[in-house]
Design a protein around this motif. Structure first.
Motif, mmCIF file in Angstrom:
data_model
loop_
_atom_site.group_PDB
_atom_site.id
_atom_site.type_symbol
_atom_site.label_atom_id
_atom_site.label_comp_id
_atom_site.label_asym_id
_atom_site.label_seq_id
_atom_site.Cartn_x
_atom_site.Cartn_y
_atom_site.Cartn_z
ATOM 1 N N TRP A 20 0.739 -1.305 -0.122
ATOM 2 C CA TRP A 20 0.016 0.032 -0.055
ATOM 3 C C TRP A 20 0.818 1.171 0.002
ATOM 4 C CZ3 TRP A 20 -3.829 -1.990 4.626
ATOM 5 C CH2 TRP A 20 -4.583 -2.784 4.037
ATOM 6 N N VAL A 21 0.149 2.445 -0.434
ATOM 7 C CA VAL A 21 0.868 3.420 -0.558
ATOM 8 C C VAL A 21 0.630 4.559 0.902
ATOM 9 C CG1 VAL A 21 1.186 5.935 -1.724
ATOM 10 C CG2 VAL A 21 0.769 3.594 -2.876
ATOM 11 N N SER A 22 1.735 4.742 1.523
ATOM 12 C CA SER A 22 1.493 5.739 2.647
ATOM 13 C C SER A 22 0.955 7.075 2.427
ATOM 14 C CB SER A 22 2.941 5.838 3.448
ATOM 15 O OG SER A 22 3.270 4.697 3.883
ATOM 16 N N PRO A 23 0.278 7.752 3.089
ATOM 17 C CA PRO A 23 -0.229 9.186 3.162
ATOM 18 C C PRO A 23 1.145 9.970 3.056
ATOM 19 C CG PRO A 23 -0.855 8.510 5.087
ATOM 20 C CD PRO A 23 -0.287 7.242 4.472
ATOM 21 N N MET A 24 1.339 10.987 1.913
ATOM 22 C CA MET A 24 2.541 11.920 1.870
ATOM 23 C C MET A 24 2.211 13.011 1.387
ATOM 24 S SD MET A 24 5.065 9.177 0.064
ATOM 25 C CE MET A 24 3.929 8.469 -1.109
ATOM 26 N N CYS A 25 2.257 14.356 2.225
ATOM 27 C CA CYS A 25 1.754 15.577 2.070
ATOM 28 C C CYS A 25 2.493 15.919 0.597
ATOM 29 C CB CYS A 25 1.913 16.479 3.133
ATOM 30 S SG CYS A 25 1.043 16.116 4.704
ATOM 31 N N LEU A 52 -3.809 -0.282 -2.151
ATOM 32 C CA LEU A 52 -4.707 0.686 -1.499
ATOM 33 C C LEU A 52 -3.658 2.011 -1.668
ATOM 34 C CD1 LEU A 52 -6.632 2.073 0.624
ATOM 35 C CD2 LEU A 52 -5.312 1.311 2.568
ATOM 36 N N ILE A 53 -4.105 3.116 -1.703
ATOM 37 C CA ILE A 53 -3.478 4.407 -1.803
ATOM 38 C C ILE A 53 -4.264 5.193 -0.739
ATOM 39 C CG2 ILE A 53 -3.098 6.539 -3.119
ATOM 40 C CD1 ILE A 53 -3.521 4.414 -5.543
ATOM 41 N N LEU A 54 -3.373 5.741 0.223
ATOM 42 C CA LEU A 54 -3.831 6.706 1.350
ATOM 43 C C LEU A 54 -3.593 8.040 0.859
ATOM 44 C CD1 LEU A 54 -3.573 5.047 4.835
ATOM 45 C CD2 LEU A 54 -5.609 5.755 3.580
ATOM 46 N N ALA A 55 -4.561 8.774 0.740
ATOM 47 C CA ALA A 55 -4.241 10.228 0.462
ATOM 48 C C ALA A 55 -3.553 11.021 1.486
ATOM 49 C CB ALA A 55 -5.448 10.906 -0.145
ATOM 50 N N GLU A 56 -2.811 11.942 1.297
ATOM 51 C CA GLU A 56 -2.256 12.572 2.345
ATOM 52 C C GLU A 56 -3.028 13.248 3.489
ATOM 53 O OE1 GLU A 56 -1.336 17.008 0.657
ATOM 54 O OE2 GLU A 56 -1.608 15.585 -0.886
ATOM 55 N N ALA A 57 -2.379 13.687 4.645
ATOM 56 C CA ALA A 57 -2.891 14.201 5.742
ATOM 57 C C ALA A 57 -4.150 15.503 5.352
ATOM 58 C CB ALA A 57 -1.991 14.728 6.680
ATOM 59 N N THR A 58 -5.154 15.111 5.590
ATOM 60 C CA THR A 58 -6.394 16.027 5.049
ATOM 61 C C THR A 58 -6.923 16.606 6.124
ATOM 62 O OG1 THR A 58 -6.507 14.663 2.977
ATOM 63 C CG2 THR A 58 -8.354 16.014 3.623
ATOM 64 N N SER A 59 -6.885 17.960 6.241
ATOM 65 C CA SER A 59 -7.255 18.438 7.673
ATOM 66 C C SER A 59 -8.687 18.590 7.934
ATOM 67 C CB SER A 59 -6.631 20.116 7.640
ATOM 68 O OG SER A 59 -7.075 20.595 8.887
ATOM 69 N N VAL A 60 -9.314 18.572 8.880
ATOM 70 C CA VAL A 60 -10.811 18.829 9.272
ATOM 71 C C VAL A 60 -11.023 19.975 9.485
ATOM 72 C CG1 VAL A 60 -10.748 16.052 9.952
ATOM 73 C CG2 VAL A 60 -10.191 17.929 11.694
ATOM 74 N N THR A 61 -10.428 20.812 9.839
ATOM 75 C CA THR A 61 -10.442 22.307 9.889
ATOM 76 C C THR A 61 -9.593 23.232 9.341
ATOM 77 O OG1 THR A 61 -9.220 22.422 12.029
ATOM 78 C CG2 THR A 61 -11.347 21.776 12.262
#
Length: 355
Positions: A20-25, A52-61
């Motif tokens: 799988w692909v780690s999330p990378m900003c 699986l591809i995990l999209a990067e850190a995606t802010s909730v605010t």
């Protein structure tokens, strides 16, 4: 038969393999909205064989972004921009998840290639950061300590972002509790000096993380996998430890998580890490707790043989890689070829399969 290229089913989602692909900003968003860069960047890994591809850190605010150029899911415009990216990944045979995040005291920083370093001033688009305690990360501005109402607001933001992610079609929701960002800041006694129900004993320091997991699980329902990423050690004296991480992993499963994605570090600048190939794999094994907690391993994993060994040694149930996918977006196909695994190739790439 390669274990790395055997399928894995979690709840109602079946992953075609375990590489799988780690999330990378990427630090390439505008107002939290993913751009054409993201639409090219993420689907390429699906063509390259990722399960699986995990999209990067995606802010909730908005204030939870690491930098002003981070992606988000705090409004519907962002949700609608993610949807075609998700569709592109699905058309190439992979699943895609999103890492829901809040950067806490490490928010409002310059992106890596900016000429400046440190916190972004308000006059240049920065903002006041928030954290469990008014303790700054070395070299960054001092954050504001969160009040009880602020904590409730953040939990609600994770729930709302989770629902937007589902509406955009994401297959997996990952809660970011690692790398010195907000939920990790609550876990570690080096950054959490609170004396209320969110500070002190490990059960109190883990309270916010578990609240977020429960609310994300509620949004996800019964079919969507929920992952948790943690830093299993701060690599610093007096910090969060692997034993504590193992306990948090068990609590996370009870709270509705399906897999713990095990990384390390990021909380303090004075960390001391012995970096070498697979250096974080033993941490995944520790959190896995003899099979009671499904885990993902990460950390300088660069070949199919190395990734296969992680799984056959029962250190983890899946393997995440980051930099290797950036070096070679077809890492999955290369690893399968290396291991002699029979995997499906896109017909456009078939000519490269055997020679």
């Amino acid at each position: 038969m390669s274990l790395l290229f055997s399928p894995l089913t979690i709840r109602a989602r079946s992953f075609r393999n375990r590489l799988w692909v780690s999330p990378m900003c990427m630090y390439s968003a505008i107002d939290g909205i993913p751009q054409p860069w993201h639409r090219v960047h993420l689907p390429q890994f699906a063509s390259g064989g990722a399960g699986l591809i995990l999209a990067e850190a995606t802010s909730v605010t908005p204030e939870g972004r690491i930098s002003p150029r981070d992606v988000g899911l705090w409004n519907d415009v962002q949700r609608d921009a993610w949807a075609p990216i998700v569709d592109d990944v699905h058309q190439r045979g992979a699943l895609i998840g999103v890492q829901l995040a809040h950067a806490g005291r490490k928010a409002s920083t310059w992106w890596p290639w900016a000429p400046q370093r440190g916190s972004v001033p308000h006059e240049h688009g920065g903002w006041t950061t928030e954290a469990p305690s008014a303790v700054a990360f070395e070299g960054l501005a001092t954050p504001t300590a969160l009040e009880a109402d602020d904590i409730d607001r953040i939990v609600a933001a994770f729930a709302a972002a989770a629902q937007r992610a589902l509406d955009a079609g994401f297959d997996v929701l990952e809660v970011h509790g690692a790398h010195g960002y907000l939920l990790h800041e609550f876990l570690s006694p080096l950054s959490n000096l609170r004396t209320d129900e969110y500070g002190g004993a490990l059960a109190h320091r883990a309270r916010l993380l578990l609240r977020v997991l429960r609310t994300v699980r509620e949004a996800a329902g019964d079919d969507i996998p929920v992952f948790l990423r943690i830093s299993a050690t701060d690599h610093a004296e007096g910090g969060f430890t692997p034993d504590e991480a193992a306990q948090v992993g068990l609590w996370a499963i009870e709270a509705g998580a399906d897999l713990v994605d095990v990384s390390s570090g990021g909380l303090v600048a004075h960390q001391h890490i012995d970096v070498h190939p697979g250096y974080q794999v033993p941490l995944a094994a520790a959190v896995r707790a003899g099979g009671r907690v499904r885990t993902g391993a990460v950390g300088l994993i660069t070949s199919g043989a190395q990734a296969e060994e992680v799984l056959t040694s029962r250190a983890a149930d899946a393997v995440f890689a980051g930099r290797e996918w950036l070096r070679d977006p077809h890492f999955g196909l290369r690893a399968a070829h290396e291991l002699g695994a029979a995997v499906e190739w896109a017909p456009q790439y078939e000519r490269a399969r055997w020679r």
